[in-house]
Write an enzyme that holds these catalytic residues in place. Structure first.
Site, PDB file in Angstrom:
ATOM      1  N   ASP A 256      29.759 -12.540  19.434  1.00 33.88           N
ATOM      2  CA  ASP A 256      29.716 -11.397  20.283  1.00 33.88           C
ATOM      3  C   ASP A 256      30.281 -10.463  19.177  1.00 33.88           C
ATOM      4  O   ASP A 256      29.703  -9.707  18.599  1.00 33.88           O
ATOM      5  CB  ASP A 256      30.823 -11.807  21.516  1.00 33.88           C
TER       6      ASP A 256
ATOM      7  N   VAL B 244      26.579 -14.367  29.611  1.00 32.72           N
ATOM      8  CA  VAL B 244      25.600 -15.326  30.047  1.00 32.72           C
ATOM      9  C   VAL B 244      26.559 -16.804  30.099  1.00 32.72           C
ATOM     10  O   VAL B 244      27.578 -16.823  29.654  1.00 32.72           O
ATOM     11  CB  VAL B 244      24.727 -15.594  28.853  1.00 32.72           C
TER      12      VAL B 244
ATOM     13  N   ARG C   8      29.208 -24.658  32.572  1.00 30.93           N
ATOM     14  CA  ARG C   8      28.782 -25.247  31.637  1.00 30.93           C
ATOM     15  C   ARG C   8      27.810 -26.497  31.446  1.00 30.93           C
ATOM     16  O   ARG C   8      27.112 -26.668  30.530  1.00 30.93           O
ATOM     17  CB  ARG C   8      30.189 -26.106  30.746  1.00 30.93           C
TER      18      ARG C   8
HETATM   19  P1  5GP Z   1      33.657 -13.139  19.396  1.00 29.88           P
HETATM   20  O1  5GP Z   1      34.872 -13.370  18.708  1.00 29.88           O
HETATM   21  O2  5GP Z   1      32.442 -13.289  18.486  1.00 29.88           O
HETATM   22  O3  5GP Z   1      33.889 -11.817  20.155  1.00 29.88           O
HETATM   23  O4  5GP Z   1      33.558 -13.995  20.580  1.00 29.88           O
HETATM   24  C1  5GP Z   1      33.071 -15.263  20.645  1.00 29.88           C
HETATM   25  C2  5GP Z   1      33.400 -16.093  21.979  1.00 29.88           C
HETATM   26  O5  5GP Z   1      33.371 -15.107  23.030  1.00 29.88           O
HETATM   27  C3  5GP Z   1      32.459 -17.191  22.245  1.00 29.88           C
HETATM   28  O6  5GP Z   1      32.635 -18.440  21.755  1.00 29.88           O
HETATM   29  C4  5GP Z   1      32.630 -17.314  23.907  1.00 29.88           C
HETATM   30  O7  5GP Z   1      33.437 -18.137  23.986  1.00 29.88           O
HETATM   31  C5  5GP Z   1      33.002 -15.948  24.181  1.00 29.88           C
HETATM   32  N1  5GP Z   1      31.785 -15.121  24.869  1.00 29.88           N
HETATM   33  C6  5GP Z   1      31.472 -14.009  24.219  1.00 29.88           C
HETATM   34  N2  5GP Z   1      30.190 -13.625  24.872  1.00 29.88           N
HETATM   35  C7  5GP Z   1      30.096 -14.341  25.838  1.00 29.88           C
HETATM   36  C8  5GP Z   1      29.213 -14.600  27.016  1.00 29.88           C
HETATM   37  O8  5GP Z   1      28.130 -13.663  27.273  1.00 29.88           O
HETATM   38  N3  5GP Z   1      29.555 -15.598  27.997  1.00 29.88           N
HETATM   39  C9  5GP Z   1      30.320 -16.552  27.651  1.00 29.88           C
HETATM   40  N4  5GP Z   1      30.457 -17.425  28.466  1.00 29.88           N
HETATM   41  N5  5GP Z   1      31.307 -16.360  26.501  1.00 29.88           N
HETATM   42  C10 5GP Z   1      31.011 -15.381  25.768  1.00 29.88           C
END
Ligand code: 5GP
Length: 187
Positions: free
Chosen positions: A108, A158, A170
C-alpha cells in the site's frame, strides 16, 4: 466455501475470484522457480496477512527453499496506515549470505516493505526481493521496487485470502472490497 456464508454479505463486490488467484499464484511460482534456479532461497512470510498466499505460493515453487516468519505492526485495527512500522515477531534464523524472498499480502504505502528490506540488507542478506499478491501503486509513499506482484488493484480496502478487517474475513477464498458500511461504523 459456501457462498451463502454471511461473510459474503459484508462485501461490496468481488474484485478477484478464487480461480484467478490460483492461476496467478501458479504462474508466479513458475517464474520464481526459474529466477532462483540453482539457489535455495529463504521465503519470509509477513504475518498474518500473507499466510494464505505464502502457503499456496511455496507449494508452486520447485526449489529447496526454507521458510521463516516475521510479524510487523503498522496499522492497528483501522483501515488507515499509521506509518509506524514495528517488528512484533522477528525471524528465527540468520539471513547472512542468503537469498531472501519476502512474501507480503499487499503493498500500500510501501512503508512496511521498505523497512523490512532495509533491515534484511543490514543483516547481510545476499539478495532481498519482494513478492506481493496485491499492489496498490497509487498509494505509494516511498520509492520501492516490487519484484513480483500478482495483481494491481485500485485504492479500495480489500479483504479475503488472508487479508483481514479486525481479524475477520481471512478465510474468504477470494479478494473482495469490504462494504464501507462495515468500517464506517468504526468512524
Ligand atoms: P504498507 O506499509 O504498504 O502501507 O502496508 C502494508 C500492510 O497494510 C499490509 O500488509 C496490510 O496489512 C495492510 N493493508 C494495506 N491495504 C490494505 C487493504 O486494502 N486491506 C487490508 N486488509 N489490509 C491492507
Amino acid at each position: 466455501m459456501n457462498r451463502e456464508c454471511s461473510l459474503y454479505d459484508d462485501l461490496e463486490k468481488v474484485l478477484i475470484s478464487a480461480e484467478e488467484i490460483q492461476d496467478a499464484v501458479r504462474r508466479l511460482g513458475e517464474r520464481v522457480s526459474l529466477d532462483y534456479a540453482g539457489r535455495a532461497p529463504v521465503f519470509v512470510c509477513i504475518l498474518k496477512g500473507a499466510a494464505v498466499f505464502f502457503s499456496d505460493l511455496m507449494r508452486e515453487v520447485s526449489l529447496p527453499l526454507t521458510t521463516d516468519f516475521m510479524a510487523i505492526s503498522s496499522y492497528g485495527s483501522s483501515t488507515k496506515t499509521s506509518g509506524v512500522v514495528r517488528i512484533l515477531k522477528d525471524l528465527d534464523h540468520d539471513v547472512l549470505d542468503k537469498d531472501v524472498l519476502v512474501v507480503e499480502d499487499i503493498v500500500d504505502s510501501g512503508l512496511t516493505l521498505s523497512y523490512i528490506k532495509k533491515v534484511l540488507h543490514e543483516r547481510g542478506a545476499r539478495s532481498v526481493r519482494l513478492a506481493t499478491l496485491l499492489d496498490k501503486p497509487v498509494r505509494r509513499r516511498t520509492e520501492l521496487e516490487v519484484d513480483y506482484a500478482c495483481f494491481r488493484i485500485p485504492n479500495e480496502f480489500v479483504v479475503g485470502y488472508g487479508l483481514d478487517y479486525q481479524e475477520k474475513y481471512r478465510n474468504l477464498p477470494l479478494i473482495g472490497v469490504l462494504h464501507p458500511r462495515i468500517y464506517m461504523e468504526e468512524a
